[in-house]
Design a protein around this motif. Structure first.
Motif, PDB file in Angstrom:
ATOM      1  N   GLN A  45      14.833-136.412 -59.444  1.00 22.68           N
ATOM      2  CA  GLN A  45      15.783-136.617 -58.348  1.00 22.68           C
ATOM      3  C   GLN A  45      15.196-137.514 -57.266  1.00 22.68           C
ATOM      4  N   HIS A  46      13.867-137.459 -57.090  1.00 22.18           N
ATOM      5  CA  HIS A  46      13.220-138.267 -56.069  1.00 22.18           C
ATOM      6  C   HIS A  46      12.690-139.597 -56.604  1.00 22.18           C
ATOM      7  N   GLY A  47      13.100-139.960 -57.804  1.00 25.93           N
ATOM      8  CA  GLY A  47      12.811-141.292 -58.313  1.00 25.93           C
ATOM      9  C   GLY A  47      11.486-141.471 -59.021  1.00 25.93           C
ATOM     10  N   THR A  48      10.782-140.395 -59.362  1.00 21.85           N
ATOM     11  CA  THR A  48       9.536-140.535 -60.120  1.00 21.85           C
ATOM     12  C   THR A  48       9.850-141.131 -61.484  1.00 21.85           C
ATOM     13  N   SER A  49       9.069-142.117 -61.900  1.00 21.85           N
ATOM     14  CA  SER A  49       9.309-142.747 -63.195  1.00 21.85           C
ATOM     15  C   SER A  49       9.076-141.746 -64.318  1.00 21.85           C
ATOM     16  N   ARG A  50       9.780-141.940 -65.411  1.00 22.87           N
ATOM     17  CA  ARG A  50       9.631-141.023 -66.540  1.00 22.87           C
ATOM     18  C   ARG A  50       8.205-141.067 -67.096  1.00 22.87           C
ATOM     19  N   THR A  51       7.626-142.258 -67.127  1.00 21.05           N
ATOM     20  CA  THR A  51       6.277-142.394 -67.661  1.00 21.05           C
ATOM     21  C   THR A  51       5.282-141.589 -66.837  1.00 21.05           C
ATOM     22  N   ALA A  52       5.344-141.740 -65.512  1.00 23.15           N
ATOM     23  CA  ALA A  52       4.427-141.019 -64.634  1.00 23.15           C
ATOM     24  C   ALA A  52       4.645-139.515 -64.737  1.00 23.15           C
ATOM     25  N   LEU A  53       5.902-139.107 -64.830  1.00 21.13           N
ATOM     26  CA  LEU A  53       6.205-137.681 -64.920  1.00 21.13           C
ATOM     27  C   LEU A  53       5.675-137.093 -66.226  1.00 21.13           C
ATOM     28  N   CYS A  54       5.853-137.827 -67.320  1.00 19.97           N
ATOM     29  CA  CYS A  54       5.368-137.352 -68.618  1.00 19.97           C
ATOM     30  C   CYS A  54       3.851-137.208 -68.619  1.00 19.97           C
ATOM     31  N   GLU A  55       3.156-138.182 -68.038  1.00 18.70           N
ATOM     32  CA  GLU A  55       1.697-138.119 -67.970  1.00 18.70           C
ATOM     33  C   GLU A  55       1.251-136.910 -67.161  1.00 18.70           C
ATOM     34  N   ASN A  56       1.938-136.658 -66.057  1.00 17.60           N
ATOM     35  CA  ASN A  56       1.542-135.562 -65.178  1.00 17.60           C
ATOM     36  C   ASN A  56       1.820-134.195 -65.800  1.00 17.60           C
ATOM     37  N   MET A  57       2.904-134.107 -66.573  1.00 18.97           N
ATOM     38  CA  MET A  57       3.291-132.830 -67.161  1.00 18.97           C
ATOM     39  C   MET A  57       2.713-132.609 -68.548  1.00 18.97           C
ATOM     40  N   GLY A  58       2.164-133.674 -69.150  1.00  9.87           N
ATOM     41  CA  GLY A  58       1.608-133.531 -70.489  1.00  9.87           C
ATOM     42  C   GLY A  58       2.666-133.433 -71.563  1.00  9.87           C
ATOM     43  N   VAL A  59       3.746-134.242 -71.433  1.00 10.44           N
ATOM     44  CA  VAL A  59       4.820-134.250 -72.423  1.00 10.44           C
ATOM     45  C   VAL A  59       5.130-135.700 -72.786  1.00 10.44           C
ATOM     46  N   THR A  60       5.946-135.898 -73.821  1.00 12.39           N
ATOM     47  CA  THR A  60       6.366-137.229 -74.231  1.00 12.39           C
ATOM     48  C   THR A  60       7.721-137.552 -73.607  1.00 12.39           C
ATOM     49  N   GLU A  61       8.080-138.830 -73.616  1.00 11.85           N
ATOM     50  CA  GLU A  61       9.388-139.217 -73.081  1.00 11.85           C
ATOM     51  C   GLU A  61      10.507-138.683 -73.967  1.00 11.85           C
ATOM     52  N   THR A  62      10.231-138.569 -75.262  1.00 12.00           N
ATOM     53  CA  THR A  62      11.220-137.970 -76.169  1.00 12.00           C
ATOM     54  C   THR A  62      11.515-136.534 -75.757  1.00 12.00           C
ATOM     55  N   TYR A  63      10.460-135.799 -75.430  1.00 15.68           N
ATOM     56  CA  TYR A  63      10.604-134.419 -74.964  1.00 15.68           C
ATOM     57  C   TYR A  63      11.409-134.387 -73.672  1.00 15.68           C
ATOM     58  N   LEU A  64      11.104-135.314 -72.755  1.00 13.10           N
ATOM     59  CA  LEU A  64      11.794-135.339 -71.472  1.00 13.10           C
ATOM     60  C   LEU A  64      13.285-135.599 -71.668  1.00 13.10           C
TER      61      LEU A  64
END
Length: 281
Positions: A219-238
Motif C-alpha cells: 500500500q505504501h509503494g514498496t517494490s515487489r522485488t524489495a518486499l520479496c527479498e525482505n520477506m524471503g519469498v518469491t514474486e510468484t508467491y507474492l
C-alpha cells in the motif's frame, strides 16, 4: 517415542536443509548446487486462508491490546515479563514481516539498530529501525531483514538483563528463548481479550501479522522485488497470495492520466445514447 506428523517434517525443512548442507560439506552425500527444498514451499499455502486486519481494524486492535497488557500487572514478575515481551514482539512482527519461528531465534548479535535521517516525510526522521540477520536454519534460510518498528526490539534489548552477544533477544526472565507456541498462546489471549474474531468475523493467527506487513508495504509503494527479498519469498508467491490486494493497492499508479492526452469521449444525454438514425430512402 512416536513417528512425527507430516506437518512437523514440513515445518522443519529448514533444519533438513542445514543437515543436507552439512552432509555435502563432509562428503556423506554428493555435492549438489541446489539444496533440497530450495525455493520450494512444502506447506500447502493454497489451503491456508491468510486473513489479516484492514488499516482501521488494526488501529482499533492496537489501542485495545494496550489494555490487555495493563491488566497483566497483577500477575507474577515472570508472567508480566512474558506478556510485556509478547506485546513488543506483536508490534515488531507487524513492522518487519518476519516469521515467528525466525524471530524467536534472533540473538543480540544479530541485530543492528539505526535511525532514519533526512527523510522527505519528515515525521519519520528519528524513527528507530534495525537490520536483523535471520538464522540459516529457518524456513527459507539466511537473509537480512530491514525492519521498521525497531523501537519495540530496542525496548527488550535495553530492559533484558541478559546482555551477552549470544543471548536471545526475545527471551524469558531466565534467558531462555520464547518458542513459537509460547508466543501463539499469548497472541491468542490478546485476540480473545479484544474480541477480534467476533468483531471482524475472521480467525486471526500469528501469521496475520506477516500478512499485515505485506499488505501495508504494498500500500505504501514498496517494490515487489524489495518486499520479496525482505520477506524471503518469491514474486510468484507474492502474486499468488496477495493478488487480490495488488490491483487495489496500485490505484494511484493505475489512475495516472495526463490532462492533455486523456482518453476523449463525450457524455450523451439519456435517451440518445443508443439512438440509431432512421434509414430513409
Amino acid at each position: 517415542p512416536k513417528h512425527p506428523k507430516a506437518i512437523t517434517i514440513q515445518n522443519e525443512m529448514g533444519m533438513i536443509r542445514e543437515c543436507w548442507k552439512w552432509a555435502m560439506e563432509n562428503g556423506y552425500v554428493p555435492f549438489s548446487p541446489k539444496l533440497p527444498f530450495q525455493n520450494e514451499n512444502l506447506i500447502t499455502d493454497d489451503k491456508v486462508k491468510r486473513e489479516t486486519w484492514e488499516a482501521h481494524e488494526w488501529s482499533s486492535f492496537a489501542r485495545q491490546v494496550r489494555e490487555w497488557l495493563n491488566v497483566q500487572y497483577d500477575g507474577t514478575e515472570e508472567h508480566l515479563w512474558d506478556c510485556w515481551v509478547s506485546y513488543q514482539m506483536l508490534f515488531f512482527l507487524a513492522n518487519c514481516g518476519m516469521r515467528v519461528g525466525e524471530l524467536v531465534k534472533v540473538r543480540r548479535k544479530d541485530v543492528q539498530f539505526y535511525q532514519l535521517q533526512e527523510r522527505p516525510d519528515e515525521w519519520m526522521n528519528g524513527k528507530i529501525c534495525c537490520l536483523v540477520q535471520v538464522h540459516p536454519s529457518t524456513k527459507t534460510g539466511a537473509r537480512e531483514v530491514n525492519a521498521m518498528g525497531g523501537e519495540f526490539a530496542k525496548r527488550v534489548w535495553e530492559k533484558s538483563k541478559h546482555k551477552n552477544k549470544d543471548d536471545f533477544l526475545f527471551c524469558h526472565l531466565d534467558g531462555t528463548a520464547f518458542t513459537t507456541s509460547q508466543f501463539r498462546k499469548k497472541f491468542e489471549k490478546m485476540i480473545a481479550y479484544t474480541n477480534e474474531n467476533e468483531r471482524w468475523g475472521r480467525h486471526f493467527v500469528p501469521y496475520a501479522l506477516r500478512h499485515l506487513y505485506a499488505t501495508t508495504r504494498l500500500q505504501h509503494g514498496t517494490s515487489r522485488t524489495a518486499l520479496c527479498e525482505n520477506m524471503g519469498v518469491t514474486e510468484t508467491y507474492l502474486r499468488k497470495h496477495y493478488s487480490k490486494y495488488l490491483a487495489r493497492l496500485a490505484t494511484a499508479d493505475l489512475m495516472k492520466m495526463d490532462k492533455d492526452i486523456g482518453l476523449g469521449g463525450k457524455l450523451i444525454s439519456r435517451g440518445n445514447d443508443f439512438a440509431i438514425p432512421e434509414v430513409t430512402e
